[in-house]
Design a protein around this motif. Structure first.
Motif, PDB file in Angstrom:
ATOM      1  N   PHE A  34       0.803  -1.216   0.000  1.00 30.89           N
ATOM      2  CA  PHE A  34       0.000   0.000   0.000  1.00 30.89           C
ATOM      3  C   PHE A  34       0.842   1.276   0.000  1.00 30.89           C
ATOM      4  O   PHE A  34       0.310   2.378  -0.024  1.00 30.89           O
ATOM      5  CB  PHE A  34      -0.923   0.033   1.220  1.00 30.89           C
ATOM      6  N   THR A  35       2.155   1.138   0.037  1.00 31.94           N
ATOM      7  CA  THR A  35       3.038   2.298   0.100  1.00 31.94           C
ATOM      8  C   THR A  35       2.777   3.252  -1.060  1.00 31.94           C
ATOM      9  O   THR A  35       2.643   2.837  -2.199  1.00 31.94           O
ATOM     10  CB  THR A  35       4.514   1.838   0.077  1.00 31.94           C
ATOM     11  N   GLY A  36       2.681   4.532  -0.731  1.00 33.18           N
ATOM     12  CA  GLY A  36       2.510   5.565  -1.751  1.00 33.18           C
ATOM     13  C   GLY A  36       1.094   5.729  -2.261  1.00 33.18           C
ATOM     14  O   GLY A  36       0.862   6.463  -3.204  1.00 33.18           O
ATOM     15  N   GLN A  37       0.144   5.051  -1.650  1.00 31.13           N
ATOM     16  CA  GLN A  37      -1.240   5.116  -2.097  1.00 31.13           C
ATOM     17  C   GLN A  37      -2.095   5.927  -1.127  1.00 31.13           C
ATOM     18  O   GLN A  37      -1.779   6.031   0.052  1.00 31.13           O
ATOM     19  CB  GLN A  37      -1.839   3.711  -2.182  1.00 31.13           C
ATOM     20  N   SER A  38      -3.154   6.475  -1.654  1.00 30.08           N
ATOM     21  CA  SER A  38      -4.181   7.094  -0.823  1.00 30.08           C
ATOM     22  C   SER A  38      -5.187   6.004  -0.489  1.00 30.08           C
ATOM     23  O   SER A  38      -5.740   5.371  -1.391  1.00 30.08           O
ATOM     24  CB  SER A  38      -4.860   8.231  -1.598  1.00 30.08           C
ATOM     25  N   LEU A  39      -5.397   5.765   0.788  1.00 23.70           N
ATOM     26  CA  LEU A  39      -6.261   4.665   1.207  1.00 23.70           C
ATOM     27  C   LEU A  39      -7.559   5.196   1.790  1.00 23.70           C
ATOM     28  O   LEU A  39      -7.569   6.200   2.489  1.00 23.70           O
ATOM     29  CB  LEU A  39      -5.541   3.814   2.251  1.00 23.70           C
ATOM     30  N   HIS A  40      -8.650   4.500   1.504  1.00 26.73           N
ATOM     31  CA  HIS A  40      -9.967   4.878   2.009  1.00 26.73           C
ATOM     32  C   HIS A  40     -10.384   3.881   3.085  1.00 26.73           C
ATOM     33  O   HIS A  40     -10.315   2.672   2.881  1.00 26.73           O
ATOM     34  CB  HIS A  40     -10.997   4.893   0.880  1.00 26.73           C
ATOM     35  N   VAL A  41     -10.807   4.404   4.209  1.00 23.39           N
ATOM     36  CA  VAL A  41     -11.181   3.562   5.339  1.00 23.39           C
ATOM     37  C   VAL A  41     -12.255   2.553   4.939  1.00 23.39           C
ATOM     38  O   VAL A  41     -12.159   1.370   5.267  1.00 23.39           O
ATOM     39  CB  VAL A  41     -11.647   4.427   6.534  1.00 23.39           C
ATOM     40  N   ALA A  42     -13.283   2.990   4.229  1.00 20.14           N
ATOM     41  CA  ALA A  42     -14.378   2.085   3.864  1.00 20.14           C
ATOM     42  C   ALA A  42     -13.892   0.936   2.976  1.00 20.14           C
ATOM     43  O   ALA A  42     -14.320  -0.210   3.150  1.00 20.14           O
ATOM     44  CB  ALA A  42     -15.495   2.856   3.171  1.00 20.14           C
ATOM     45  N   GLU A  43     -12.996   1.221   2.051  1.00 17.43           N
ATOM     46  CA  GLU A  43     -12.466   0.168   1.183  1.00 17.43           C
ATOM     47  C   GLU A  43     -11.631  -0.833   1.981  1.00 17.43           C
ATOM     48  O   GLU A  43     -11.734  -2.043   1.789  1.00 17.43           O
ATOM     49  CB  GLU A  43     -11.624   0.767   0.067  1.00 17.43           C
ATOM     50  N   LEU A  44     -10.798  -0.320   2.874  1.00 18.32           N
ATOM     51  CA  LEU A  44      -9.992  -1.213   3.703  1.00 18.32           C
ATOM     52  C   LEU A  44     -10.865  -2.033   4.638  1.00 18.32           C
ATOM     53  O   LEU A  44     -10.587  -3.213   4.888  1.00 18.32           O
ATOM     54  CB  LEU A  44      -8.967  -0.413   4.501  1.00 18.32           C
ATOM     55  N   ARG A  46     -13.865  -3.136   4.065  1.00 20.60           N
ATOM     56  CA  ARG A  46     -14.410  -4.246   3.268  1.00 20.60           C
ATOM     57  C   ARG A  46     -13.342  -5.318   3.046  1.00 20.60           C
ATOM     58  O   ARG A  46     -13.607  -6.513   3.173  1.00 20.60           O
ATOM     59  CB  ARG A  46     -14.941  -3.742   1.932  1.00 20.60           C
ATOM     60  N   ARG A  47     -12.139  -4.892   2.716  1.00 26.62           N
ATOM     61  CA  ARG A  47     -11.048  -5.832   2.454  1.00 26.62           C
ATOM     62  C   ARG A  47     -10.759  -6.712   3.670  1.00 26.62           C
ATOM     63  O   ARG A  47     -10.535  -7.913   3.543  1.00 26.62           O
ATOM     64  CB  ARG A  47      -9.797  -5.058   2.058  1.00 26.62           C
ATOM     65  N   TYR A  48     -10.747  -6.101   4.858  1.00 29.89           N
ATOM     66  CA  TYR A  48     -10.391  -6.815   6.074  1.00 29.89           C
ATOM     67  C   TYR A  48     -11.597  -7.311   6.867  1.00 29.89           C
ATOM     68  O   TYR A  48     -11.433  -7.934   7.912  1.00 29.89           O
ATOM     69  CB  TYR A  48      -9.521  -5.926   6.963  1.00 29.89           C
ATOM     70  N   GLY A  49     -12.817  -7.030   6.413  1.00 28.40           N
ATOM     71  CA  GLY A  49     -14.009  -7.494   7.105  1.00 28.40           C
ATOM     72  C   GLY A  49     -14.225  -6.798   8.440  1.00 28.40           C
ATOM     73  O   GLY A  49     -14.639  -7.431   9.409  1.00 28.40           O
ATOM     74  N   VAL A  50     -13.947  -5.497   8.474  1.00 28.90           N
ATOM     75  CA  VAL A  50     -14.040  -4.718   9.710  1.00 28.90           C
ATOM     76  C   VAL A  50     -15.319  -3.885   9.701  1.00 28.90           C
ATOM     77  O   VAL A  50     -15.659  -3.263   8.696  1.00 28.90           O
ATOM     78  CB  VAL A  50     -12.819  -3.788   9.841  1.00 28.90           C
ATOM     79  N   ASP A  51     -16.028  -3.855  10.834  1.00 31.12           N
ATOM     80  CA  ASP A  51     -17.216  -3.021  10.995  1.00 31.12           C
ATOM     81  C   ASP A  51     -16.763  -1.628  11.445  1.00 31.12           C
ATOM     82  O   ASP A  51     -16.200  -1.485  12.522  1.00 31.12           O
ATOM     83  CB  ASP A  51     -18.146  -3.622  12.030  1.00 31.12           C
ATOM     84  N   ILE A  52     -16.992  -0.617  10.624  1.00 31.39           N
ATOM     85  CA  ILE A  52     -16.512   0.728  10.935  1.00 31.39           C
ATOM     86  C   ILE A  52     -17.600   1.632  11.500  1.00 31.39           C
ATOM     87  O   ILE A  52     -17.336   2.778  11.839  1.00 31.39           O
ATOM     88  CB  ILE A  52     -15.895   1.400   9.699  1.00 31.39           C
ATOM     89  N   PHE A  53     -18.801   1.137  11.624  1.00 33.35           N
ATOM     90  CA  PHE A  53     -19.910   2.001  12.027  1.00 33.35           C
ATOM     91  C   PHE A  53     -20.313   1.836  13.484  1.00 33.35           C
ATOM     92  O   PHE A  53     -21.220   2.505  13.941  1.00 33.35           O
ATOM     93  CB  PHE A  53     -21.116   1.786  11.117  1.00 33.35           C
ATOM     94  N   THR A  54     -19.665   0.968  14.218  1.00 32.50           N
ATOM     95  CA  THR A  54     -20.003   0.790  15.632  1.00 32.50           C
ATOM     96  C   THR A  54     -18.815   1.059  16.511  1.00 32.50           C
ATOM     97  O   THR A  54     -17.715   1.131  16.103  1.00 32.50           O
ATOM     98  CB  THR A  54     -20.528  -0.622  15.921  1.00 32.50           C
TER      99      THR A  54
END
Length: 54
Positions: A34-44, A46-54
């Protein structure tokens, strides 16, 4: 939050959710891909199966 009335916060994530995504990213053996990239929390989340809304 003083400017909340001027912002669309509908897709915002909780601080705990963002922390879970950061922890998942940090524990990924391939994190350097992921080095040098702009990362979006929502995309990550989904990738890692993480619930970001609680």
């Amino acid at each position: 939050m003083q400017f909340a009335e001027h912002l669309d916060l509908a897709d915002s994530q909780s601080p705990q959710g963002v922390g879970r995504v950061v922890a998942a990213l940090a524990s990924d053996a391939r994190v350097m891909a992921f080095t040098g990239q702009s990362l979006h929390v929502a995309e990550l989340a989904r990738r890692y199966g993480v619930d970001i809304f609680t």
